[in-house]
Design a protein around this motif. Sequence first.
Motif, short mmCIF file in Angstrom:
data_model
loop_
_atom_site.label_atom_id
_atom_site.label_comp_id
_atom_site.label_asym_id
_atom_site.label_seq_id
_atom_site.Cartn_x
_atom_site.Cartn_y
_atom_site.Cartn_z
N GLU A 605 0.82 -1.21 0.00
CA GLU A 605 0.00 0.00 0.00
C GLU A 605 0.85 1.27 0.00
O GLU A 605 0.34 2.37 -0.17
CB GLU A 605 -0.94 0.01 1.22
CG GLU A 605 -2.00 -1.05 1.17
CD GLU A 605 -2.87 -1.07 2.43
OE1 GLU A 605 -4.06 -1.40 2.30
OE2 GLU A 605 -2.35 -0.75 3.52
N LEU A 606 2.16 1.11 0.22
CA LEU A 606 3.06 2.26 0.21
C LEU A 606 3.29 2.70 -1.23
O LEU A 606 3.48 1.88 -2.13
CB LEU A 606 4.39 1.90 0.86
CG LEU A 606 4.36 1.54 2.34
CD1 LEU A 606 5.75 1.09 2.80
CD2 LEU A 606 3.87 2.70 3.19
N GLU A 607 3.30 4.00 -1.42
CA GLU A 607 3.56 4.53 -2.75
C GLU A 607 5.06 4.75 -2.93
O GLU A 607 5.84 4.64 -1.98
CB GLU A 607 2.77 5.84 -2.94
CG GLU A 607 1.27 5.60 -2.85
CD GLU A 607 0.44 6.84 -3.17
OE1 GLU A 607 1.01 7.83 -3.67
OE2 GLU A 607 -0.79 6.78 -2.93
N ASP A 608 5.45 5.09 -4.17
CA ASP A 608 6.88 5.21 -4.46
C ASP A 608 7.57 6.23 -3.56
O ASP A 608 8.70 6.01 -3.11
CB ASP A 608 7.06 5.61 -5.93
CG ASP A 608 6.82 4.45 -6.88
OD1 ASP A 608 6.75 3.29 -6.39
OD2 ASP A 608 6.70 4.69 -8.09
N ALA A 609 6.92 7.35 -3.28
CA ALA A 609 7.53 8.38 -2.42
C ALA A 609 7.73 7.84 -1.01
O ALA A 609 8.73 8.16 -0.35
CB ALA A 609 6.66 9.63 -2.40
N ASP A 610 6.78 7.04 -0.52
CA ASP A 610 6.90 6.45 0.81
C ASP A 610 8.08 5.48 0.87
O ASP A 610 8.86 5.47 1.82
CB ASP A 610 5.61 5.71 1.19
CG ASP A 610 4.38 6.58 1.09
OD1 ASP A 610 4.50 7.80 1.31
OD2 ASP A 610 3.30 6.05 0.76
N LYS A 611 8.17 4.66 -0.17
CA LYS A 611 9.28 3.70 -0.21
C LYS A 611 10.63 4.42 -0.30
O LYS A 611 11.61 4.01 0.32
CB LYS A 611 9.10 2.76 -1.41
CG LYS A 611 7.88 1.86 -1.31
CD LYS A 611 7.71 1.04 -2.57
CE LYS A 611 6.44 0.18 -2.51
NZ LYS A 611 6.22 -0.57 -3.78
N TRP A 612 10.64 5.49 -1.07
CA TRP A 612 11.89 6.25 -1.23
C TRP A 612 12.34 6.87 0.10
O TRP A 612 13.52 6.77 0.46
CB TRP A 612 11.69 7.36 -2.27
CG TRP A 612 12.78 8.37 -2.26
CD1 TRP A 612 14.03 8.25 -2.76
CD2 TRP A 612 12.73 9.69 -1.68
NE1 TRP A 612 14.77 9.39 -2.55
CE2 TRP A 612 13.99 10.29 -1.89
CE3 TRP A 612 11.72 10.41 -1.02
CZ2 TRP A 612 14.27 11.58 -1.44
CZ3 TRP A 612 12.01 11.70 -0.58
CH2 TRP A 612 13.27 12.27 -0.80
N ILE A 613 11.43 7.49 0.85
CA ILE A 613 11.83 8.13 2.10
C ILE A 613 12.20 7.09 3.14
O ILE A 613 13.13 7.29 3.94
CB ILE A 613 10.72 9.08 2.64
CG1 ILE A 613 11.30 10.03 3.70
CG2 ILE A 613 9.54 8.31 3.20
CD1 ILE A 613 12.28 11.04 3.17
N HIS A 614 11.52 5.94 3.12
CA HIS A 614 11.91 4.85 4.02
C HIS A 614 13.32 4.37 3.70
O HIS A 614 14.15 4.19 4.60
CB HIS A 614 10.94 3.67 3.88
CG HIS A 614 9.77 3.72 4.81
ND1 HIS A 614 9.91 3.71 6.17
CD2 HIS A 614 8.43 3.77 4.56
CE1 HIS A 614 8.71 3.75 6.74
NE2 HIS A 614 7.79 3.79 5.78
N ASP A 615 13.57 4.19 2.43
CA ASP A 615 14.88 3.72 1.99
C ASP A 615 15.97 4.71 2.39
O ASP A 615 17.04 4.33 2.88
CB ASP A 615 14.87 3.54 0.47
CG ASP A 615 16.13 2.88 -0.02
OD1 ASP A 615 16.40 1.73 0.37
OD2 ASP A 615 16.87 3.51 -0.80
N SER A 616 15.68 5.99 2.20
CA SER A 616 16.64 7.04 2.56
C SER A 616 16.88 7.07 4.07
O SER A 616 18.01 7.25 4.53
CB SER A 616 16.12 8.39 2.07
OG SER A 616 17.02 9.42 2.41
N LEU A 617 15.80 6.89 4.85
CA LEU A 617 15.93 6.87 6.31
C LEU A 617 16.79 5.71 6.76
O LEU A 617 17.68 5.87 7.62
CB LEU A 617 14.56 6.78 6.97
CG LEU A 617 14.57 6.60 8.49
CD1 LEU A 617 15.18 7.83 9.18
CD2 LEU A 617 13.17 6.32 9.03
N MET A 618 16.56 4.53 6.20
CA MET A 618 17.34 3.35 6.60
C MET A 618 18.83 3.57 6.34
O MET A 618 19.69 3.22 7.14
CB MET A 618 16.86 2.11 5.86
CG MET A 618 15.44 1.66 6.17
SD MET A 618 15.11 1.40 7.93
CE MET A 618 14.10 2.84 8.30
#
Length: 786
Positions: A605-618
């Motif tokens: 359910e996560l959109e591309d922007a959500d995945k991107w910010i999660h990835d950047s945070l990790m």
Amino acid sequence: MNNQYDFETREEHWRSFWDKESIYRFDEKSEKPIFSVDTPPPYVSAEHLHAGHIMSYSQAEFIVRYKRMRGFNVYYPMGFDDNGLPTERYVEQKYNIDKSKISRKDFVKKCLEETKIGAKNYKDLWRSLGISVDWTKTYSTINEHCQKISQWSFLDLYNKKKIYRKEAPVLWCTRCQTAISQADLEAEERKSKFYFIKAKVPTEKELVFATTRPELLPACMGISVNPKDKRYEHLIGQKAILPLTKKKVYIYGDDSVDMKMGTGAVYYCSFGGHDDIKWLAEHPDVKPTHILDINGRFNEKAGKYKGLKICDAREKIVQDLEKEGALEKVEDRENVTFTHERCGTDVEYIMTENWFIDILNEKRNLLQKGKELNWHPEHMKQNYDSWVNGLKWDWCISRQRYYGVPFPAWYCQKCGEVLLPNENDLPVDPTVDKPKEDCPKCKGSEFKGEEDVMDTWMTSSLTPLIGAKLVEGEKLQKKLYPATLRPQAFEIIRTWLFYTVVKSHYHHDSLPFSDVMISGHGLDERGRKISKRLKNYVEPQKIVKQYGADALRYWATGAALGGNMRWNEEEVKKGKKTVNKLWNASRFVIGFLENEKIIKPNKDELEDADKWIHDSLMSTIGTCEKHFDNYEYSKARNEIDDFFWNNFCDYYLEFIKYRVYGGNEKSKNAALSTVSEILSSILKLYAPILPFITEEIYQTYFKKFEGEKSIHLSKWPNKDESLYNPGGNKAFDAVLKLVNEIRAQKTKQGMSIGKEIDEFITKEKLTDSQKEFLEKTQRVKKVISA
């Protein structure tokens, strides 16, 4: 949340909260792994606290807060170094006291009064900055706890034959009226003179030697030349007649004499310097001539120069040499002069009886101990190695002063035997207390207590043990000693760090700590070391009142590990700006979160922007952990700043506005869930550096979900590997590139990035969802893809 963050009111609120709730107290019953800090005990004689103090103590504190959040049971005590020469000098200067005209008792009383004031000044400042010390674990280097441990150290070293007492030439400060150690010296480059003096010899009219210290002529013991020097080889074994004194001294052959230095003939005096002392040791047939008293004046052995101070004697002797025709010439030269670092007085050598610790025989082992330490930064080990390799004397630990830890020793008046107390009777004051038994050697019953006190480093070198013994129970003490971390400034590697290694090596055959974290100096805006003498500092309390403690701490993160840092008010302002940005971003986010029931979305359910910010945070969390674990707090701050300002504020918050204002429920929920998690993580990443603002925002919203009563007891952000894609999202990276192009286009046309434009044309092939994303987030009516 108010429109503006009232830092002054809220920072005081959280100081009181942390005190009341004992947030930073060490848990003696916890089974968590221990991270223990051998905290530097500051000199309480530092009346004026400045940015340099802030820099060095804040930097270690960043690590302490990080380690707490990583699940360590942190032991962070605080001591105050309030005994010894620094405090005595401070009291003498502040009250214009002549130590010779005040009783020992009254002088010590005055010192004790001042140390209480100094300790309070430090505590008030550390508290205002949010330094997370466990104030239930404190010590003073003059209190009974420290005296007992210091005197135990003396007894243990004495019994191990590592301490000895003898009459020998020692470094002497004529102003402070005490022996000092090699570590108390400061080298100073000065303009000097090279005096070429003529002495009569049997086979020629004269022999010329050069010296920078003609005033020591009455103490001359001999002259050395290199036996390979053709000019003088026939003079070896002859006697030279010195000018003025008419004293006859032998001319010796010495391979170490530099034939190109001066005239190639070197004269040696009692005791002009280390070379003179070394020369005397190599010529046991020569008896030294002591011409200098403890006040720095010439005695009766100096003849007609008796009573003169060194500088006056030099002037008078040079005049007399000229009158006699014994001064050939004078040349200008640069010369290194050693001074006492506490008062700046030129150091001399005086023959007195003192206590020493054997270190010269242990140089190889002490170098090995240095290798076993984890140095941060690594290159600082060179300072340690250079110091150990350059040692010339054993450690003189006697001080002819009043205010210090007494030596636990008496001397039998009948036979001179040294008597020591039982360990169970410590601490003792031998000037007041008496031995409990007669002399074991001669059965004498009259004793004289040692009147000298210990060098202050004799106590400071035990701080890891002093700190560990603040807790009860030998089992727990062994967990705290050796300590984990020693944070300290680079200029006291030769003293505090080295002497601590010496003591731990002798007492426990171990290291005193595993990690060393070295800080640099705080400098003024012109690059000068901040000092009381230059008055080139701003009082920290004024900065805290103007900008807030978080802003000042932010400035302190700017120094690279081990490096000096200039005071820069613009960096403090940047810290204040960061605090305000955190507040405003949190207001925006929490304003939505408070009114929504958020359900954790499925990953799909996560959109591309959500995945991107999660990835950047990790990625940011992983990099910050690496930097903090290596004590690179400045690099960690830069990573956090980049993620917060750029990825989160400039991009992600803008990307989700259309979703939280009017998107479908699943999209809105995914955005709010993501932004909540990201903001919580940002606060935790910043918490070691900006403890006040992060606590404020945590308590406002996130505490009710996590349950911990303080963000500083909460868990460090979780690096969820399931949300981490090291390769990145290439499709979204291409979209980000277009975001920047649209923003650049608007900027070029003089438009704000929030102003809507009719169309944007790109050669990139985009999906319909990507076009929609660009249109809604960048306010474009139509995105046209080739």
